[in-house]
Scaffold this motif. Structure first.
Motif, PDB file in Angstrom:
ATOM      1  N   GLY A  73     -37.748  -6.621   9.459  1.00 58.11           N
ATOM      2  CA  GLY A  73     -36.806  -5.890   8.615  1.00 58.11           C
ATOM      3  C   GLY A  73     -37.471  -5.035   7.563  1.00 58.11           C
ATOM      4  O   GLY A  73     -36.814  -4.598   6.613  1.00 58.11           O
ATOM      5  N   ARG A  74     -38.750  -4.751   7.724  1.00 55.53           N
ATOM      6  CA  ARG A  74     -39.475  -3.958   6.726  1.00 55.53           C
ATOM      7  C   ARG A  74     -38.858  -2.576   6.539  1.00 55.53           C
ATOM      8  O   ARG A  74     -38.673  -2.105   5.416  1.00 55.53           O
ATOM      9  N   LEU A  75     -38.522  -1.922   7.636  1.00 51.26           N
ATOM     10  CA  LEU A  75     -37.955  -0.581   7.549  1.00 51.26           C
ATOM     11  C   LEU A  75     -36.591  -0.587   6.876  1.00 51.26           C
ATOM     12  O   LEU A  75     -36.231   0.349   6.164  1.00 51.26           O
ATOM     13  N   LEU A  76     -35.839  -1.642   7.095  1.00 43.76           N
ATOM     14  CA  LEU A  76     -34.508  -1.732   6.495  1.00 43.76           C
ATOM     15  C   LEU A  76     -34.588  -1.855   4.982  1.00 43.76           C
ATOM     16  O   LEU A  76     -33.715  -1.393   4.250  1.00 43.76           O
ATOM     17  N   LEU A  77     -35.647  -2.504   4.502  1.00 43.64           N
ATOM     18  CA  LEU A  77     -35.803  -2.719   3.073  1.00 43.64           C
ATOM     19  C   LEU A  77     -36.453  -1.532   2.375  1.00 43.64           C
ATOM     20  O   LEU A  77     -36.146  -1.238   1.223  1.00 43.64           O
ATOM     21  N   SER A  78     -37.357  -0.844   3.070  1.00 38.56           N
ATOM     22  CA  SER A  78     -38.118   0.220   2.419  1.00 38.56           C
ATOM     23  C   SER A  78     -37.606   1.623   2.730  1.00 38.56           C
ATOM     24  O   SER A  78     -37.911   2.565   2.006  1.00 38.56           O
ATOM     25  N   GLY A  79     -36.831   1.772   3.789  1.00 39.34           N
ATOM     26  CA  GLY A  79     -36.457   3.108   4.232  1.00 39.34           C
ATOM     27  C   GLY A  79     -35.232   3.706   3.568  1.00 39.34           C
ATOM     28  O   GLY A  79     -34.945   4.889   3.767  1.00 39.34           O
ATOM     29  N   PHE A  80     -34.516   2.902   2.788  1.00 37.65           N
ATOM     30  CA  PHE A  80     -33.267   3.388   2.202  1.00 37.65           C
ATOM     31  C   PHE A  80     -33.309   3.221   0.691  1.00 37.65           C
ATOM     32  O   PHE A  80     -33.210   2.108   0.174  1.00 37.65           O
ATOM     33  N   PRO A  81     -33.477   4.323  -0.059  1.00 38.13           N
ATOM     34  CA  PRO A  81     -33.624   4.249  -1.516  1.00 38.13           C
ATOM     35  C   PRO A  81     -32.407   3.633  -2.193  1.00 38.13           C
ATOM     36  O   PRO A  81     -31.283   3.687  -1.672  1.00 38.13           O
ATOM     37  N   LYS A  82     -32.637   3.059  -3.359  1.00 36.64           N
ATOM     38  CA  LYS A  82     -31.554   2.478  -4.150  1.00 36.64           C
ATOM     39  C   LYS A  82     -30.519   3.552  -4.468  1.00 36.64           C
ATOM     40  O   LYS A  82     -30.859   4.676  -4.822  1.00 36.64           O
ATOM     41  N   GLY A  83     -29.253   3.199  -4.347  1.00 42.92           N
ATOM     42  CA  GLY A  83     -28.197   4.154  -4.627  1.00 42.92           C
ATOM     43  C   GLY A  83     -27.736   4.931  -3.415  1.00 42.92           C
ATOM     44  O   GLY A  83     -26.903   5.816  -3.521  1.00 42.92           O
ATOM     45  N   THR A  84     -28.278   4.602  -2.236  1.00 41.15           N
ATOM     46  CA  THR A  84     -27.835   5.270  -1.014  1.00 41.15           C
ATOM     47  C   THR A  84     -27.050   4.292  -0.146  1.00 41.15           C
ATOM     48  O   THR A  84     -27.111   3.084  -0.353  1.00 41.15           O
ATOM     49  N   LEU A  85     -26.335   4.839   0.812  1.00 41.82           N
ATOM     50  CA  LEU A  85     -25.698   3.980   1.803  1.00 41.82           C
ATOM     51  C   LEU A  85     -26.805   3.376   2.655  1.00 41.82           C
ATOM     52  O   LEU A  85     -27.610   4.090   3.234  1.00 41.82           O
ATOM     53  N   ASN A  86     -26.860   2.061   2.714  1.00 43.59           N
ATOM     54  CA  ASN A  86     -27.952   1.403   3.418  1.00 43.59           C
ATOM     55  C   ASN A  86     -27.409   0.356   4.388  1.00 43.59           C
ATOM     56  O   ASN A  86     -26.263  -0.061   4.286  1.00 43.59           O
ATOM     57  N   PRO A  87     -28.224  -0.053   5.345  1.00 49.47           N
ATOM     58  CA  PRO A  87     -27.772  -1.060   6.307  1.00 49.47           C
ATOM     59  C   PRO A  87     -27.699  -2.437   5.666  1.00 49.47           C
ATOM     60  O   PRO A  87     -28.704  -3.001   5.274  1.00 49.47           O
ATOM     61  N   GLN A  88     -26.497  -2.982   5.558  1.00 55.05           N
ATOM     62  CA  GLN A  88     -26.298  -4.286   4.934  1.00 55.05           C
ATOM     63  C   GLN A  88     -25.842  -5.331   5.941  1.00 55.05           C
ATOM     64  O   GLN A  88     -25.503  -6.447   5.568  1.00 55.05           O
ATOM     65  N   ALA A  89     -25.813  -4.965   7.192  1.00 57.02           N
ATOM     66  CA  ALA A  89     -25.377  -5.897   8.239  1.00 57.02           C
ATOM     67  C   ALA A  89     -26.029  -5.467   9.545  1.00 57.02           C
ATOM     68  O   ALA A  89     -26.580  -4.377   9.644  1.00 57.02           O
ATOM     69  N   ILE A  90     -25.970  -6.337  10.511  1.00 59.43           N
ATOM     70  CA  ILE A  90     -26.449  -6.022  11.847  1.00 59.43           C
ATOM     71  C   ILE A  90     -25.298  -6.299  12.814  1.00 59.43           C
ATOM     72  O   ILE A  90     -24.806  -7.428  12.864  1.00 59.43           O
ATOM     73  N   PRO A  91     -24.784  -5.277  13.481  1.00 54.49           N
ATOM     74  CA  PRO A  91     -25.288  -3.908  13.540  1.00 54.49           C
ATOM     75  C   PRO A  91     -24.846  -3.056  12.364  1.00 54.49           C
ATOM     76  O   PRO A  91     -23.841  -3.340  11.723  1.00 54.49           O
ATOM     77  N   SER A  92     -25.613  -2.017  12.088  1.00 53.05           N
ATOM     78  CA  SER A  92     -25.254  -0.950  11.162  1.00 53.05           C
ATOM     79  C   SER A  92     -25.616   0.371  11.815  1.00 53.05           C
ATOM     80  O   SER A  92     -26.600   0.441  12.563  1.00 53.05           O
ATOM     81  N   THR A  93     -24.842   1.399  11.518  1.00 54.98           N
ATOM     82  CA  THR A  93     -25.167   2.740  11.988  1.00 54.98           C
ATOM     83  C   THR A  93     -25.116   3.695  10.811  1.00 54.98           C
ATOM     84  O   THR A  93     -24.121   3.726  10.076  1.00 54.98           O
ATOM     85  N   ILE A  94     -26.194   4.431  10.619  1.00 57.71           N
ATOM     86  CA  ILE A  94     -26.300   5.399   9.537  1.00 57.71           C
ATOM     87  C   ILE A  94     -26.623   6.757  10.134  1.00 57.71           C
ATOM     88  O   ILE A  94     -27.524   6.879  10.975  1.00 57.71           O
ATOM     89  N   VAL A  95     -25.894   7.787   9.700  1.00 55.99           N
ATOM     90  CA  VAL A  95     -26.078   9.125  10.244  1.00 55.99           C
ATOM     91  C   VAL A  95     -26.673  10.037   9.174  1.00 55.99           C
ATOM     92  O   VAL A  95     -26.187  10.080   8.036  1.00 55.99           O
ATOM     93  N   LEU A  96     -27.741  10.735   9.539  1.00 51.04           N
ATOM     94  CA  LEU A  96     -28.395  11.688   8.647  1.00 51.04           C
ATOM     95  C   LEU A  96     -27.995  13.105   9.033  1.00 51.04           C
ATOM     96  O   LEU A  96     -27.872  13.430  10.220  1.00 51.04           O
ATOM     97  N   ASP A  97     -27.803  13.963   8.018  1.00 47.12           N
ATOM     98  CA  ASP A  97     -27.510  15.366   8.310  1.00 47.12           C
ATOM     99  C   ASP A  97     -28.790  16.087   8.719  1.00 47.12           C
ATOM    100  O   ASP A  97     -29.869  15.478   8.819  1.00 47.12           O
TER     101      ASP A  97
END
Length: 212
Positions: free
Chosen positions: A159-183
């Motif tokens: 889960g390293r990427l889940l913890l480090s890849g999403f800055p504080k204050g952003t929509l982040n993956p808090q469950a499995i499964p999660s889907t996040i879409v980037l523009d």
């Protein structure tokens, strides 16, 4: 006379053991957090002070274009052993799906993800999976083969990427499964904390395809 117990001496060895226990604590906390959020209920929530719009009817959170924040570093090795850096995909709409072969909702949504990924590839959309908490790559490889997943998945067992890849204050993956879409600028635009079907996936993706 003092007949009480003599004060315990703090030796160097004792201090070393205490320091070791303290060093282990954050790992244990992270592991517990991942366990608690595994195969979540799909309830939607924010990640800090986020200017997002939560759609309570379908559990999809979206962020107005002016308020979006860039995703952090999400890079590593895919299940087939190739390097992948999500930042290299700028210019495309990127769909990040967090999954694990052990997760039944992940299995339920996999055919829908595969179908939409194929249908939108020609429209400038790139799907990327993040396989987490599988103890070895073989489990993830078997999952992708079973569901004919046509896109790469980063292998992230801890889960390293889940913890480090999403800055504080952003929509982040808090469950499995999660889907996040980037523009197309690599900024976080939408999130769902649940298994998705084709209709919900398209609802997240289509407005970003249409953006100029």
């Amino acid at each position: 006379m003092n007949f009480g117990r003599a004060p315990r001496r703090t030796t160097a060895r004792t201090r070393s053991r205490r320091a070791a226990r303290a060093a282990v604590l954050p790992v244990a906390v992270v592991t517990a957090a991942l366990a608690l959020t595994a195969c979540g209920s799909g309830k939607s929530g924010g990640g800090g002070n986020t200017n997002f719009v939560a759609s309570t009817s379908d559990g999809i959170d979206t962020v107005p274009k002016a308020d979006r924040k860039a995703v952090g570093a999400i890079k590593g090795t895919t299940l087939d052993g190739k390097p992948l850096d999500v930042s290299s995909l700028k210019g495309k709409v990127v769909v990040l799906n967090v999954w694990g072969s052990w997760c039944s909702p992940c299995r339920a949504e996999a055919p829908h993800l595969a179908k939409v990924a194929g249908a939108t590839q020609g429209k400038g959309v790139q799907f990327v999976g993040i396989d987490t908490r599988d103890t070895n790559k073989d489990q993830g490889v078997a999952f992708e083969k079973n569901y004919a997943i046509p896109y790469p998945s980063l292998y992230d067992p801890t889960g390293r990427l889940l913890l480090s890849g999403f800055p504080k204050g952003t929509l982040n993956p808090q469950a499995i499964p999660s889907t996040i879409v980037l523009d197309r600028q690599g900024k976080i635009a939408a999130r769902a904390l649940q298994a998705l079907d084709e209709a919900k996936l398209k609802k997240m993706i289509d407005p970003l395809i249409a953006e100029k």
